[in-house]
Write an enzyme that holds these catalytic residues in place. Structure first.
Site, mmCIF file in Angstrom:
data_model
loop_
_atom_site.group_PDB
_atom_site.id
_atom_site.type_symbol
_atom_site.label_atom_id
_atom_site.label_comp_id
_atom_site.label_asym_id
_atom_site.label_seq_id
_atom_site.Cartn_x
_atom_site.Cartn_y
_atom_site.Cartn_z
ATOM 1 N N THR A 1 6.934 1.416 -31.748
ATOM 2 C CA THR A 1 7.052 2.464 -30.720
ATOM 3 C C THR A 1 5.761 3.273 -30.598
ATOM 4 O O THR A 1 5.226 3.442 -29.496
ATOM 5 C CB THR A 1 8.226 3.406 -31.089
ATOM 6 O OG1 THR A 1 9.382 2.602 -31.272
ATOM 7 C CG2 THR A 1 8.466 4.427 -30.013
ATOM 8 N N LYS B 1 3.116 9.541 -43.135
ATOM 9 C CA LYS B 1 3.286 10.752 -43.964
ATOM 10 C C LYS B 1 3.585 10.420 -45.415
ATOM 11 O O LYS B 1 3.135 11.112 -46.321
ATOM 12 C CB LYS B 1 4.405 11.642 -43.401
ATOM 13 C CG LYS B 1 5.724 10.925 -43.302
ATOM 14 C CD LYS B 1 6.779 11.703 -42.582
ATOM 15 C CE LYS B 1 7.989 10.830 -42.373
ATOM 16 N NZ LYS B 1 8.013 10.096 -41.135
ATOM 17 N N GLU C 1 -3.541 13.272 -38.373
ATOM 18 C CA GLU C 1 -2.855 14.331 -37.604
ATOM 19 C C GLU C 1 -1.403 13.972 -37.285
ATOM 20 O O GLU C 1 -0.508 14.821 -37.334
ATOM 21 C CB GLU C 1 -3.624 14.572 -36.292
ATOM 22 C CG GLU C 1 -3.091 15.685 -35.445
ATOM 23 C CD GLU C 1 -3.219 17.045 -36.123
ATOM 24 O OE1 GLU C 1 -4.341 17.493 -36.351
ATOM 25 O OE2 GLU C 1 -2.172 17.644 -36.438
ATOM 26 N N VAL D 1 2.178 14.722 -39.546
ATOM 27 C CA VAL D 1 2.982 15.950 -39.633
ATOM 28 C C VAL D 1 3.202 16.506 -38.229
ATOM 29 O O VAL D 1 2.242 16.780 -37.509
ATOM 30 C CB VAL D 1 2.270 17.039 -40.480
ATOM 31 C CG1 VAL D 1 3.129 18.300 -40.556
ATOM 32 C CG2 VAL D 1 1.952 16.527 -41.865
ATOM 33 N N GLY E 1 4.053 15.364 -35.353
ATOM 34 C CA GLY E 1 3.547 14.570 -34.213
ATOM 35 C C GLY E 1 2.656 15.287 -33.217
ATOM 36 O O GLY E 1 1.448 15.362 -33.400
ATOM 37 N N GLY F 1 18.751 9.116 -28.931
ATOM 38 C CA GLY F 1 17.473 8.571 -29.395
ATOM 39 C C GLY F 1 16.689 9.524 -30.284
ATOM 40 O O GLY F 1 15.511 9.298 -30.553
ATOM 41 N N GLU G 1 17.399 8.166 -36.213
ATOM 42 C CA GLU G 1 17.324 6.751 -36.588
ATOM 43 C C GLU G 1 18.739 6.227 -36.828
ATOM 44 O O GLU G 1 19.665 7.008 -37.069
ATOM 45 C CB GLU G 1 16.568 6.609 -37.914
ATOM 46 C CG GLU G 1 15.196 7.207 -37.958
ATOM 47 C CD GLU G 1 14.171 6.353 -37.255
ATOM 48 O OE1 GLU G 1 14.436 5.153 -37.057
ATOM 49 O OE2 GLU G 1 13.118 6.898 -36.889
ATOM 50 N N ASP H 1 12.004 13.703 -45.499
ATOM 51 C CA ASP H 1 10.962 13.599 -44.471
ATOM 52 C C ASP H 1 10.208 14.935 -44.374
ATOM 53 O O ASP H 1 8.978 14.975 -44.330
ATOM 54 C CB ASP H 1 11.638 13.239 -43.131
ATOM 55 C CG ASP H 1 10.694 13.266 -41.960
ATOM 56 O OD1 ASP H 1 10.069 12.231 -41.690
ATOM 57 O OD2 ASP H 1 10.573 14.325 -41.307
ATOM 58 N N LYS I 1 6.141 15.945 -45.382
ATOM 59 C CA LYS I 1 5.236 16.625 -44.445
ATOM 60 C C LYS I 1 4.738 17.942 -45.047
ATOM 61 O O LYS I 1 3.563 18.310 -44.896
ATOM 62 C CB LYS I 1 5.953 16.872 -43.117
ATOM 63 C CG LYS I 1 6.264 15.575 -42.363
ATOM 64 C CD LYS I 1 7.222 15.824 -41.217
ATOM 65 C CE LYS I 1 7.547 14.542 -40.472
ATOM 66 N NZ LYS I 1 8.666 14.707 -39.533
#
Ligand code: HSE
Length: 427
Positions: free
Chosen positions: A14, A102, A126, A129, A131, A185, A188, A199, A203
């Site tokens: 993606t 990450k 960049e 963390v 996005g 969406g 996950e 997650d 970060k």
């Protein structure tokens, strides 16, 4: 300054598709300055939304990393197996690397930075963390000479979406909110990494390494996810003037670093409380700049691709990218989790019978924990299932509260284990 940057992309998923789109579609204005030379992926069969010239495609990442015509490797494989191997190969060969990984940076950022220095290469991350929020660049450049005092952040869009929906729809439980997030969406198929807080912890490690010049591994972070949060918690918090958010927190306290990830009640009027749905936000307080707040999309194809391509543009325009990883480390000691102080929201699902409030308050009092308020609603529908007793404490330590809750959970008055959430009145 280079005239042209030649890029090899590892990973046509993606985010890789978003990067291809930005590097090839004329509206982004990069053609002629950043050239996509090769794209590697083990799956060359699946249909993708964004097409790429088949002549660029290969299923052999070695061929990309070893191509002498390529200056920069964009690593979008993920994980620390193959991804780390190819990043190391590229850095050893003197090729710059841009990554969104990450997990790899949180675990191996320092070692990879040393490798990059030895190989005379540059490593940018960049996209790892938040996005689309350019927070690494801000810390690396604008705040490089400042003294960061605290970071409070919402770094997981999936969790923020789930908590927002549980607040907007009374009665919606976490499972229903996850299902809805999946359908839209934002989550996950398996959102374990997100809802467990891991997650966010990865970060936060990256931000803390740069902002406080202190390496911390995800396993060292006091971590609580959002899976135990009920709709009663979210709605009770709302009635008390708070919102529940999954907060990534770190701040300097007496020469040490307090660091944790967990759900927290934050005042509805505060700026982080306005960050809803899949959005991310980072609030940084530093001595010279003062309070700053950055908000944006933390995930998704184009925001994350934008961060990757932004790093490529930095490489194109700067011979030397300032790196906070090359500044001397501070290695601040981490405050013991049991010594961290805050007020608490505690939900006890108890039998509706005499002496229950006295039992709960005596366990709290015997550990020096003072109650600020208590709310108990009568259960007229199904008294057998008990009642939620919500207690707000005055400031205490994590350790004292954990000991009191363990003792209360052993009492026969309890119908479910207690659930506790920090209160952060300062946010
Ligand atoms: N799964 C993450 C989120 C994005 O929901 O924010 C990738 O880090």
């Amino acid at each position: 300054m280079s005239e042209l940057l030649k890029v090899g992309l590892l990973g046509y998923g993606t985010i890789g598709s978003g990067v291809i789109k930005m590097l090839t579609a004329p509206e982004f204005g990069l053609s002629g300055r950043i050239k996509l030379v090769k794209v590697a992926d083990t799956d060359l069969v699946s249909e993708r939304e964004v097409k790429v010239d088949p002549a660029l495609l290969t299923d052999d990442p070695d061929a990309v990393v070893n191509d002498p015509d390529i200056d920069v490797i964009v690593e979008l494989i993920g994980g620390v197996g193959a991804a780390k191997k190819y990043v190391e190969m590229a850095l050893d060969a003197g090729k710059d690397v841009v990554t969104a990984n990450k997990y790899m940076i949180a675990l191996h950022g320092d070692a990879l930075h040393e490798r990059a220095t030895r190989g005379d290469a540059r490593l940018l991350f960049e996209a790892s963390v938040a996005g689309g929020v350019p927070i690494i660049q801000v810390i690396r450049e604008q705040l490089a000479c400042d003294r960061v005092l605290s970071i409070n952040a919402i770094l997981n869009g999936t969790c923020n979406y789930i908590l927002t929906r549980m607040e907007q729809v009374p009665g919606m439980d976490g499972e229903q909110a996850v299902d809805e997030a999946r359908r839209k969406g934002f989550a996950e198929a398996d959102p374990t990494l997100d809802v467990s807080g891991m997650d966010t912890a990865q970060k936060l490690c990256i931000l803390v390494r740069k902002a406080f010049r202190t390496p911390v591994l995800p396993a060292q972070i006091d971590l609580q996810g959002i899976t135990g949060i009920s709709n009663v918690d979210v709605q009770s918090a709302l009635e008390m003037g708070y919102r529940i958010k999954l907060v990534a927190h770190s701040h300097r306290v007496n020469g040490k670093l307090e660091i944790w990830v967990g759900p927290a009640l934050i005042p509805q009027s505060g700026s982080l409380a306005q960050v809803n749905n899949e959005f991310n936000a980072v609030a940084i307080n530093s001595e010279a700049h003062g309070e700053q707040l950055f908000i944006g999309k933390g995930a998704g194809m184009m925001p994350t691709a934008g961060a990757v391509v932004g790093d490529l543009f930095t490489l194109l325009n700067h011979e030397r990218v300032p790196s906070l990883l090359s500044q001397p480390r501070l290695d601040l000691p981490v405050v013991d989790r049991n010594d961290v102080r805050c007020r608490y929201f505690a939900r006890f699902t108890v039998k509706d019978q005499p002496g229950v409030i006295a039992a709960v308050s005596s366990e709290l009092a015997s550990r020096g924990i003072s109650i600020a308020s208590v709310v108990q609603r009568e259960n007229t529908v199904d008294p057998e299932r008990g009642v939620p007793l919500v207690v707000i404490t005055h400031e205490t330590t994590v350790g004292a509260l954990a000991a009191a809750v363990a003792a209360i959970d052993h009492r026969e008055i309890m119908l479910q284990p207690a659930h506790t959430i920090r209160i952060m009145d300062s946010l």
